[in-house]
Design a protein around this motif. Structure first.
Motif, PDB file in Angstrom:
ATOM      1  N   PRO A   5      79.459 -13.202 -24.442  1.00 27.30           N
ATOM      2  CA  PRO A   5      78.385 -13.265 -23.513  1.00 27.30           C
ATOM      3  C   PRO A   5      78.677 -11.978 -22.554  1.00 27.30           C
ATOM      4  CG  PRO A   5      79.101 -15.394 -24.059  1.00 27.30           C
ATOM      5  CD  PRO A   5      80.045 -14.630 -24.500  1.00 27.30           C
ATOM      6  N   THR A   6      79.936 -11.968 -22.064  1.00 28.04           N
ATOM      7  CA  THR A   6      79.882 -10.930 -20.945  1.00 28.04           C
ATOM      8  C   THR A   6      79.620  -9.430 -21.637  1.00 28.04           C
ATOM      9  OG1 THR A   6      82.420 -10.633 -21.507  1.00 28.04           O
ATOM     10  CG2 THR A   6      81.639 -12.019 -19.817  1.00 28.04           C
ATOM     11  N   MET A   7      79.986  -9.018 -22.897  1.00 31.99           N
ATOM     12  CA  MET A   7      79.588  -7.786 -23.345  1.00 31.99           C
ATOM     13  C   MET A   7      78.142  -7.649 -23.782  1.00 31.99           C
ATOM     14  SD  MET A   7      80.938  -5.142 -24.547  1.00 31.99           S
ATOM     15  CE  MET A   7      82.614  -5.044 -25.196  1.00 31.99           C
ATOM     16  N   ARG A   8      77.586  -8.768 -24.191  1.00 32.28           N
ATOM     17  CA  ARG A   8      76.228  -8.661 -24.285  1.00 32.28           C
ATOM     18  C   ARG A   8      75.386  -8.339 -22.859  1.00 32.28           C
ATOM     19  NH1 ARG A   8      75.705 -13.988 -26.412  1.00 32.28           N
ATOM     20  NH2 ARG A   8      77.062 -13.813 -28.414  1.00 32.28           N
ATOM     21  N   GLN A   9      75.896  -8.960 -21.790  1.00 35.15           N
ATOM     22  CA  GLN A   9      75.529  -8.832 -20.550  1.00 35.15           C
ATOM     23  C   GLN A   9      75.665  -7.475 -20.077  1.00 35.15           C
ATOM     24  OE1 GLN A   9      77.097 -11.062 -17.397  1.00 35.15           O
ATOM     25  NE2 GLN A   9      75.487 -10.756 -15.944  1.00 35.15           N
ATOM     26  N   LYS A  10      76.884  -6.880 -20.501  1.00 31.70           N
ATOM     27  CA  LYS A  10      77.071  -5.262 -20.002  1.00 31.70           C
ATOM     28  C   LYS A  10      75.969  -4.444 -20.574  1.00 31.70           C
ATOM     29  CE  LYS A  10      81.270  -5.885 -17.905  1.00 31.70           C
ATOM     30  NZ  LYS A  10      81.257  -5.513 -16.291  1.00 31.70           N
ATOM     31  N   ASN A  11      75.749  -4.729 -21.889  1.00 36.34           N
ATOM     32  CA  ASN A  11      75.093  -4.142 -22.676  1.00 36.34           C
ATOM     33  C   ASN A  11      73.520  -3.941 -22.301  1.00 36.34           C
ATOM     34  OD1 ASN A  11      77.206  -3.064 -24.531  1.00 36.34           O
ATOM     35  ND2 ASN A  11      76.782  -4.869 -26.173  1.00 36.34           N
ATOM     36  N   GLN A  12      73.075  -5.201 -21.905  1.00 38.67           N
ATOM     37  CA  GLN A  12      71.612  -5.166 -21.410  1.00 38.67           C
ATOM     38  C   GLN A  12      71.562  -4.448 -19.994  1.00 38.67           C
ATOM     39  OE1 GLN A  12      71.132  -9.166 -21.076  1.00 38.67           O
ATOM     40  NE2 GLN A  12      70.460  -9.769 -23.190  1.00 38.67           N
ATOM     41  N   LYS A  16      69.108  -0.822 -19.584  1.00 37.01           N
ATOM     42  CA  LYS A  16      68.345  -0.416 -18.333  1.00 37.01           C
ATOM     43  C   LYS A  16      68.563   0.680 -17.870  1.00 37.01           C
ATOM     44  CE  LYS A  16      67.697  -5.601 -17.629  1.00 37.01           C
ATOM     45  NZ  LYS A  16      67.934  -6.715 -16.692  1.00 37.01           N
ATOM     46  N   ARG A  17      69.859   1.129 -17.847  1.00 38.02           N
ATOM     47  CA  ARG A  17      70.041   2.379 -16.939  1.00 38.02           C
ATOM     48  C   ARG A  17      69.922   3.632 -17.843  1.00 38.02           C
ATOM     49  NH1 ARG A  17      75.654   1.268 -14.450  1.00 38.02           N
ATOM     50  NH2 ARG A  17      76.036   1.483 -16.686  1.00 38.02           N
ATOM     51  N   VAL A  18      70.027   3.439 -19.272  1.00 35.35           N
ATOM     52  CA  VAL A  18      70.200   4.542 -20.038  1.00 35.35           C
ATOM     53  C   VAL A  18      68.953   5.356 -19.941  1.00 35.35           C
ATOM     54  CG1 VAL A  18      69.230   3.544 -22.024  1.00 35.35           C
ATOM     55  CG2 VAL A  18      71.052   5.543 -22.269  1.00 35.35           C
ATOM     56  N   LYS A  20      67.244   6.113 -17.072  1.00 38.01           N
ATOM     57  CA  LYS A  20      67.245   6.788 -15.851  1.00 38.01           C
ATOM     58  C   LYS A  20      68.194   7.732 -15.621  1.00 38.01           C
ATOM     59  CE  LYS A  20      65.400   2.727 -13.450  1.00 38.01           C
ATOM     60  NZ  LYS A  20      65.679   1.695 -12.552  1.00 38.01           N
ATOM     61  N   ARG A  21      69.026   7.919 -16.879  1.00 37.51           N
ATOM     62  CA  ARG A  21      70.215   9.060 -16.575  1.00 37.51           C
ATOM     63  C   ARG A  21      69.706  10.490 -16.320  1.00 37.51           C
ATOM     64  NH1 ARG A  21      74.307   8.563 -21.247  1.00 37.51           N
ATOM     65  NH2 ARG A  21      74.495   6.565 -20.118  1.00 37.51           N
ATOM     66  N   GLY A  22      70.228  11.153 -15.443  1.00 30.46           N
ATOM     67  CA  GLY A  22      69.729  12.438 -15.183  1.00 30.46           C
ATOM     68  C   GLY A  22      68.498  12.547 -14.051  1.00 30.46           C
ATOM     69  N   GLN A  23      67.910  11.601 -13.868  1.00 30.45           N
ATOM     70  CA  GLN A  23      66.768  11.519 -12.613  1.00 30.45           C
ATOM     71  C   GLN A  23      67.282  11.295 -11.491  1.00 30.45           C
ATOM     72  OE1 GLN A  23      64.162   8.517 -14.510  1.00 30.45           O
ATOM     73  NE2 GLN A  23      63.606   9.927 -16.115  1.00 30.45           N
ATOM     74  N   ARG A  24      66.630  11.816 -10.506  1.00 28.84           N
ATOM     75  CA  ARG A  24      67.111  11.569  -9.215  1.00 28.84           C
ATOM     76  C   ARG A  24      65.862  10.943  -8.432  1.00 28.84           C
ATOM     77  NH1 ARG A  24      68.358  17.120  -5.971  1.00 28.84           N
ATOM     78  NH2 ARG A  24      66.524  16.817  -5.076  1.00 28.84           N
ATOM     79  N   GLU A  25      65.961  10.524  -7.313  1.00 24.93           N
ATOM     80  CA  GLU A  25      64.546  10.122  -6.578  1.00 24.93           C
ATOM     81  C   GLU A  25      64.124  11.518  -5.757  1.00 24.93           C
ATOM     82  OE1 GLU A  25      65.660   6.852  -4.072  1.00 24.93           O
ATOM     83  OE2 GLU A  25      66.311   5.671  -5.783  1.00 24.93           O
ATOM     84  N   GLU A  26      63.024  11.601  -5.744  1.00 22.63           N
ATOM     85  CA  GLU A  26      62.574  12.690  -5.073  1.00 22.63           C
ATOM     86  C   GLU A  26      62.546  12.603  -3.435  1.00 22.63           C
ATOM     87  OE1 GLU A  26      58.710  14.090  -6.244  1.00 22.63           O
ATOM     88  OE2 GLU A  26      59.106  13.683  -8.412  1.00 22.63           O
TER      89      GLU A  26
END
Length: 59
Positions: A5-12, A16-18, A20-26
């Motif tokens: 269950p902890t591995m599933r939570q980390k995968n989720q 969600k973050r994958v 957003k990688r490489g983007q930054r807030e303007e």
């Protein structure tokens, strides 16, 4: 091998973050590192020395 269950939570969380990688807030207001007075002073020194050397070679 079954995931824990902890591995599933980390995968989720990662999924969600994958996207957003490489983007930054303007940033609305990007400020220069130099104040307008400092830029004016630098321009005065550079252009003044260029004019001085130009007139020195002429006369």
């Amino acid at each position: 091998m079954a995931t824990t269950p902890t591995m599933r939570q980390k995968n989720q969380q990662y999924a969600k973050r994958v996207t957003k990688r490489g983007q930054r807030e303007e940033e609305e207001d990007e400020k220069s590192g130099l104040s307008p007075y400092a830029v004016g002073f630098l321009l005065f020194v550079v252009l003044g020395s260029a004019l001085f050397s130009f007139f020195e070679h002429l006369f």
